[in-house]
Design a protein around this motif. Structure first.
Motif: not given
Length: 324
Positions: A40, A43, A62, A67, A70-71, A73, A190
Motif C-alpha cells: 500500500s 502505491f 480512483f 475501492q 485498489y482491489d 491492483t 486513496t
C-alpha cells in the motif's frame, strides 16, 4: 508449528528456484498484514511522481471507483503469484495486466520505478514494523519475483539484486518527486478508500495515522504537511507494540492462509472483472517469452467462474493482432 518453524524452512530453500513459494509464505503466512501495508505504501509512492499521477488522475479510476481500483491492483498481483508466475493462471494474469497498460504510452523508467516500489516497499515496512526482519532468502525471493514480473511485462533493465532495486528507487525519487495538484487528488482519493474501511468517527484518526508513517519527501510531493512529532512517535510505537504481540502468537496454521478479501467482489471474481471495463474489449497479447509460440496454451480462450475462494481458472492464451 513453532513461531520460527517457517523461517527455518525458508532458510533451507533456494530463492532462485523457490521464489514463488517463499513469496507465498511471506504474504500468506509470515507477514500477511505487513506485506499488504508495504504494498500500500508502494502505491502511495507512485503518486509522488507527477508523470505517473497525472495519468492516474486523468483516468479518474480512483475518483469514480477507488475501492475497485485498489482491489483490482491487489488481485492482479495475487493472481500472478498464487499458483506460481509460470503457471497458466499467473501468465493469464500477466497478459491481462499488459492488456490494461497497453492503452497508454508509459516510459520504461516509470515501469521500472513502480516495479522497484513493490520490491523495496514490503521489505522496508517489514524490517521496520514486522515481528521479525526478512531473512536473506526472503529478500532475494522479492527480487526474483520482481525480475520475473519485469520479464512478463517486457520491462527492460530490472536490477538483479535488492541493493540495485533500492538504488533505482532512491535515485528515481530524487530526480522525479515533485508536487503537482494531481498527486494530491489521487492520494486523497486513496486515503478516502482506506478511511472508509473504518467507522466514521475513526476516519480522521486513521488518516492522520497513515500520514504519520510517510517520509517527508513523499509528503512534500503529495502536498501534505508532516504530522507533529508526537503523532509520528505514537504511530510508530503502536506498530512496534503490535509487532511484539504478533511475535508471541503461534504461527498461522497451514490450512488457514491469508488470502485477499476484496470489498468489490464479495462473491468472488473472474480475471476479466479486474481492471477498467474497456480492457475486456482489447486483444490479449502474448507475453514477451511467448513470441515463439511454444507456450503450451490452447488457442481458445475460456471463461470460467471462480471457485469458493475467489480463485479463477486462467483462460487459455490466443494470439491476436498487435495493439496499435
Amino acid at each position: 508449528m513453532g513461531r520460527y518453524s517457517r523461517l527455518h524452512e525458508i532458510r533451507r530453500m533456494d530463492p532462485a528456484h523457490d521464489y514463488a513459494e517463499i513469496l507465498r509464505l511471506i504474504s500468506q503466512y509470515e507477514f500477511p498484514w505487513d506485506y499488504r501495508q508495504g504494498v500500500s505504501v508502494a502505491f502511495l509512492r507512485d503518486y509522488g511522481v507527477p508523470r505517473i499521477s497525472v495519468l492516474l488522475d486523468r483516468t479518474q479510476e480512483f475518483e469514480r471507483a477507488g475501492q475497485k481500483r485498489y482491489d483490482d491492483t491487489v488481485l492482479i498481483g495475487y493472481e500472478m503469484a498464487a499458483d506460481g508466475f509460470d503457471s497458466e493462471r499467473g501468465r493469464a494474469a500477466a497478459r491481462h495486466l499488459n492488456r490494461i497498460h497497453g492503452k497508454y504510452s508509459i516510459p520504461n523508467d516509470d515501469f521500472r520505478y513502480v516495479l522497484a516500489t513493490t520490491v523495496v516497499g514490503p521489505k522496508r515496512w517489514i524490517d521496520r514494523f514486522g515481528w521479525r526482519p526478512l531473512c536473506t532468502q526472503e529478500v532475494q525471493a522479492l527480487v526474483e519475483a520482481g525480475r520475473k514480473t519485469a520479464a512478463m511485462m517486457g520491462i527492460e533493465g530490472a536490477p538483479d539484486t535488492y541493493e540495485g532495486f533500492e538504488r533505482l528507487l532512491d535515485s528515481y525519487e530524487e530526480r522525479m518527486f515533485a508536487y503537482d495538484p494531481a498527486n494530491r487528488r489521487v492520494a486523497n482519493a486513496t486515503f478516502r478508500v482506506i478511511a472508509s474501511w473504518y467507522p466514521r468517527p475513526l476516519r480522521p484518526l486513521v488518516a492522520r495515522f497513515a500520514l504519520a508513517l510517510l517520509d517527508e519527501p513523499l509528503l512534500a510531493a503529495l502536498g501534505f504537511r508532516p504530522q507533529p512529532p508526537w503523532v509520528r512517535a505514537s504511530a510508530s510505537a503502536a506498530l512496534h507494540l503490535r509487532a511484539r504481540c504478533v511475535r508471541r502468537l503461534p504461527a498461522r496454521p497451514r490450512r488457514f492462509p491469508a488470502r485477499p478479501q476484496p470489498r468489490s467482489y464479495p462473491f468472488g471474481w473472474r480475471l476479466d472483472d479486474l481492471g477498467p471495463h474497456w480492457a475486456r474489449s482489447r486483444p490479449v497479447e502474448p507475453l514477451p517469452d511467448e513470441a515463439d509460440g511454444h507456450t503450451g496454451c490452447s488457442t481458445r480462450q475460456r471463461a470460467a467462474a471462480p471457485d469458493s475462494g475467489g480463485r479463477t481458472p486462467a483462460p487459455g492464451c490466443r494470439r491476436p493482432a498487435r495493439n496499435s
